[in-house]
Design an enzyme around this catalytic site. Structure first.
Site, PDB file in Angstrom:
ATOM      1  N   GLU A   1       0.941  -1.171   0.007  1.00 57.60           N
ATOM      2  CA  GLU A   1       0.142  -0.123  -0.097  1.00 57.60           C
ATOM      3  C   GLU A   1       0.899   1.323  -0.179  1.00 57.60           C
ATOM      4  O   GLU A   1       0.443   2.362  -0.483  1.00 57.60           O
ATOM      5  CB  GLU A   1      -0.944   0.022   1.211  1.00 57.60           C
ATOM      6  CG  GLU A   1      -1.989  -0.905   1.149  1.00 57.60           C
ATOM      7  CD  GLU A   1      -2.848  -0.889   2.225  1.00 57.60           C
ATOM      8  OE1 GLU A   1      -3.325   0.114   2.953  1.00 57.60           O
ATOM      9  OE2 GLU A   1      -3.555  -2.139   2.696  1.00 57.60           O
TER      10      GLU A   1
ATOM     11  N   ASP B   1      -6.507  -6.431   6.680  1.00 64.13           N
ATOM     12  CA  ASP B   1      -7.779  -5.846   7.324  1.00 64.13           C
ATOM     13  C   ASP B   1      -8.671  -5.708   6.316  1.00 64.13           C
ATOM     14  O   ASP B   1      -8.322  -5.906   5.174  1.00 64.13           O
ATOM     15  CB  ASP B   1      -7.565  -4.616   8.243  1.00 64.13           C
ATOM     16  CG  ASP B   1      -6.854  -3.640   7.603  1.00 64.13           C
ATOM     17  OD1 ASP B   1      -7.106  -3.458   6.117  1.00 64.13           O
ATOM     18  OD2 ASP B   1      -6.455  -2.536   8.261  1.00 64.13           O
TER      19      ASP B   1
ATOM     20  N   GLU C   1     -10.068  -3.199   4.790  1.00 62.00           N
ATOM     21  CA  GLU C   1      -9.642  -2.422   3.743  1.00 62.00           C
ATOM     22  C   GLU C   1      -8.309  -3.182   2.788  1.00 62.00           C
ATOM     23  O   GLU C   1      -8.344  -2.666   1.516  1.00 62.00           O
ATOM     24  CB  GLU C   1      -9.211  -0.907   4.410  1.00 62.00           C
ATOM     25  CG  GLU C   1     -10.308  -0.226   5.061  1.00 62.00           C
ATOM     26  CD  GLU C   1     -11.626   0.177   4.254  1.00 62.00           C
ATOM     27  OE1 GLU C   1     -11.461   0.607   2.878  1.00 62.00           O
ATOM     28  OE2 GLU C   1     -12.663   0.087   4.698  1.00 62.00           O
TER      29      GLU C   1
ATOM     30  N   HIS D   1      -1.212  -3.717  11.743  1.00 64.88           N
ATOM     31  CA  HIS D   1       0.208  -3.369  11.786  1.00 64.88           C
ATOM     32  C   HIS D   1       0.855  -3.473  13.235  1.00 64.88           C
ATOM     33  O   HIS D   1      -0.026  -4.124  13.905  1.00 64.88           O
ATOM     34  CB  HIS D   1       0.430  -1.808  11.647  1.00 64.88           C
ATOM     35  CG  HIS D   1       0.183  -1.594  10.040  1.00 64.88           C
ATOM     36  ND1 HIS D   1      -1.247  -0.920   9.884  1.00 64.88           N
ATOM     37  CD2 HIS D   1       0.653  -1.427   8.675  1.00 64.88           C
ATOM     38  CE1 HIS D   1      -1.563  -0.823   8.621  1.00 64.88           C
ATOM     39  NE2 HIS D   1      -0.391  -1.053   7.866  1.00 64.88           N
TER      40      HIS D   1
END
Length: 763
Positions: free
Chosen positions: A9, A83, A85, A327
């Site tokens: 990401e 997760d 998202e 994280h």
DNA sequence: CAGTGAGCGAGCTTCCGCTTGACTT
């Protein structure tokens, strides 16, 4: 040529991972969500089972193009966060690249270490379609709420307003807190303290009960004048203080605000820089977990530098109900680096993170608390003296709370004490505190509303919309009564204290009150504090395969959409809170306060009926400072119609006027405006106005580096710049602004790019 | 930036959550 493409990401993460993966792997970033619903319309086909239309937004086109080019003929590994998202990001990347989601390698790691990455690559899985579905539901729900609710506000209150699942609750919290504060009635009582003498050493103590009235306080002090005092009990208790968990986004924002005075936004910008330069782990996280190697490194550092007894390995568990734990906690990447960062602000934040991380792996501090009970010969009440001694500092060595020891002299049970002095000081109960940015974030997190990546932007949004203002509160002086017993006499006196003074607190505007009350009346289920929590449960059910995402939305929409229909019947006047104050004595016309097109306004005379052009127009004036539609009185309102007011003339004979504008009270000379701070536009005199005008001219001169007439070189917050009043130009770093000639300045201005529109804050 | 509060109508505004730059007076 690498045969593999890993997509993460964040570009900073891509750089780090590339180091661990070697030549066969190219690592690129999607820059977060690479596809989204369109901005310009709702993008959800409600009648067609809520089918969303996703597209690549303009700011992601470059990333999308580069990913497509790099993905040709190689094996793609999707390594977005683990997760909801992150799973959706992986899925969107698949769609973008034309890959089969069920057949593409999906890998995850919670810590960026060589072993974690190797392990992940060895065991790829596939995209979890149910988790992606849960994200569709989350995304579409937020879109439906935001894009159906906001237009209702445009019609009923003001164009450009917004409402949403997160922001409207944030505003509600602030509005309701403000009302609690306004409704709060402070209660007074007296706190009795005394200082005793124990063989020449002072023993401060406090009466165990408060005294209710001033008469009772005075009587009590008079009544103990000739009493005798004796130690009746001594209790020593060991106590411990344990370190806090390492930082999450929310706790970092709170501590940086408390200890360093940083705004939530500033903290995130600084943390981003530290992260990009490899000094700290990812800064948008809700996890308090530390990687094994980080715990080992901290343990070694503590042993080497403070000794074994200072170390205590601890694993923390999250208490946040919304945590998704994709994280680690925020920690230094290298605990041996005591300092890092490009400037002093970054350094301070790094050191805070360093100390919090290290402290989290250190032993508890040990204290000894002493409670001494002192009996009064002819009373049943007792005085209590307490002491606290730090016996072992433990984690406080690196993350101190700054509490001083309170040391009591050695005392024994039965020992007689002599009263040196006593006092009864008036105290007032305090209203609940206004929210700061950081305490609002804390509250939102407790309610499970919002995510680490949205706390700072949400606070920006509700300020941009004009719902809340960040204010320094001056507080007010209050006289506290005090009775002092000294040398056998009780004397009354007073102490002046300032109460309610505070910095950077969030205060709602009248607009916020109007919008909040409207939403609460017509959409109470949406601004309910538990709305998000309930929605989260449904998203979890989707992720577990218990229900289809469209079914969740269907149920929601069947409840929600009728509320929109119903709200269309609300009258504008009702929303605008018209309130009659009385009649103007001169004309007998009605005086009212209401929320007008541009904000709160006072009005004399009724608004003419539609189409009636003969009727006299009403007169308008702004509300006086500090007053609201609900509190303003007729007496406060009437003088406002005398503005603008002529204050006098300058030495040169120019007229000075005073008024209240949209940006507060001001005085005006010619074309220049000077904001008033302490002075009131209705009362300021000519002499004072002249003073302010001179100060203003001085300040302007200080900003000017050079003045060529039309062209000026000024000093701004971003360094010196050239301006002709219309266009601005930066001065290159290699040029000395002091030595620039007019011709050079003109040339720089001509070459500078045309003014670009940059909107962060709306009007 | 320092008014205002008529009326009409066209065109626009808006969500939350992921992520960086480019930019400002």
């Amino acid at each position: 040529m690498p045969k593999n493409l890993v997509i993460v990401e964040s570009p900073a993460k891509a750089r780090t991972i590339a180091k661990y993966l070697g030549q066969d792997f190219k690592v690129m970033s999607s820059f977060g969500h690479i596809r989204d619903l369109p901005k310009k319309d709702i993008g959800v086909d409600i009648k067609n089972n809520f089918k969303p239309t996703y597209e690549v937004p303009p700011d992601k086109e470059k990333a999308a193009r580069e990913l497509k080019a790099a993905a040709k003929g190689v094996t793609v590994w999707l390594a977005s966060d683990e997760d909801r998202e992150g799973e959706a990001i992986a899925w969107h990347v698949c769609v973008l690249l034309g890959l089969e989601p069920a057949k593409t390698n999906r890998i995850v790691f919670h810590e960026i270490t060589k072993t974690a990455i190797a392990k992940a690559v060895a065991k790829p899985r596939n995209i979890d379609p149910k988790l992606v579905d849960a994200q569709h539901a989350r995304r579409v729900l937020d879109r439906l709420v935001g894009y159906e609710l906001s237009p209702v506000l445009w019609k009923k209150v003001r164009t450009g307003l917004s409402a949403g699942r997160v922001q409207s609750v944030a505003v509600r919290l602030i509005v309701e807190r403000e009302r609690e504060i306004k409704a709060f009635k402070a209660e007074s009582a007296y706190k009795v303290t005394a200082v005793f003498d124990a063989r020449g050493q002072a023993v401060p103590a406090e009466l165990s009960e408060k005294v209710a009235s001033d008469k009772a306080a005075e009587d009590f002090l008079n009544s103990i004048k000739s009493s005798s005092f004796r130690v009746t009990a001594i209790a020593k208790k060991p106590g411990t203080r344990s370190p806090n968990a390492p930082f999450t986004t929310s706790t970092l924002q709170q501590e940086a605000s408390r200890r360093l005075g940083y705004s939530v936004r500033r903290t995130m910008v600084l943390a981003q820089r530290l992260y990009e330069n490899g000094h700290i782990t990812y800064m948008r996280t809700d996890s308090v977990n530390l990687a094994g190697i980080a715990i080992d490194a901290a343990k070694k550092y503590i042993t080497d530098n403070y000794g074994d007894k200072y170390g205590q390995v601890r694993q923390y568990k999250t208490t946040s109900r919304s945590a998704q734990e994709a994280h680690e906690a925020i920690r230094p990447t290298n605990i041996k680096a005591l300092s890092a960062g490009a400037d002093s602000a970054q350094k301070k934040l790094y050191e805070l993170i360093w100390r919090r991380t290290l402290a989290s792996q250190m032993a508890a501090a040990l204290v000894e608390k002493t409670e001494v009970e002192i009996a009064i010969s002819d009373h049943s009440q007792k005085f209590m003296a307490s002491g606290e001694i730090l016996e072992f500092d433990g984690f406080l060595k690196v993350y101190g709370g700054g509490k001083d020891d309170r040391i009591l002299p050695d005392l024994v049970e039965g020992q007689a004490l002599k009263l040196k002095s006593a006092s009864a000081l008036q105290i007032f109960s305090r209203p609940p505190a206004r929210y700061s940015e950081a305490s609002l974030v804390k509250k939102l997190e407790e309610l499970g509303i919002g995510r680490p990546s949205t706390y700072a932007p949400t606070i920006g949004t509700i300020q941009d919309r004009g719902y809340i203002e960040k204010k320094d509160l001056e507080g007010e002086a209050r006289q506290l009564k005090e009775f002092i017993l000294e040398a056998g006499k009780v004397k009354p006196t007073t102490q002046e204290v300032v109460v309610g003074a505070d910095r950077a607190k969030l205060v709602p505007t009248e607009l916020a009150e109007i919008v909040n009350d409207f939403l609460l009346k017509y959409f109470s289920s949406i601004v309910d504090y538990d709305f998000t929590a309930k929605a989260e449960e449904e998203f979890d059910d989707i992720a577990e395969g218990k229900i289809k995402w469209q079914e969740v939305l269907k149920r929601f929409y069947e409840h929600f959409h009728p509320l929109i229909k119903k709200s269309e019947g609300a009258s504008r006047a009702e929303a605008m809170k018209l309130r009659q104050l009385g009649k103007e004595p001169k004309s007998g016309e009605p005086v009212a306060a209401r929320f007008g097109r541009y904000g709160p306004v006072l009005q004399i005379g009724a608004s003419p009926a539609k189409g009636d052009k003969e009727a006299p127009k009403p007169r308008f004036a702004p509300l006086p400072e500090g007053a609201t539609i609900e509190t303003v009185t007729l007496e406060q309102a009437l003088p406002m119609f005398d503005l603008p007011r002529v204050v006098g003339k300058t030495e040169d004979g120019e007229e000075i006027t005073a008024n209240i504008g949209p940006y507060g009270p001001y005085i005006k000379v010619g074309k220049s405006f000077i904001s008033l701070k302490e002075d009131k536009p209705l009362r300021i005199g000519e002499a004072r106005a002249r003073e302010l005008i001179k100060e203003h001219a001085k300040a302007a001169a200080k900003k000017t580096v050079a003045d060529f007439g039309k062209l000026k070189i000024l000093r701004g917050p971003y360094g010196p710049y050239i301006t002709d009043g219309k266009k601005n130009a930066k001065i290159p770093k290699d040029k000395d602004p002091e030595k620039l000639t007019e011709a050079e300045a003109q040339k720089l201005l001509d070459e500078a790019p045309a003014k670009t529109s940059f909107r962060r804050r709306q009007k």
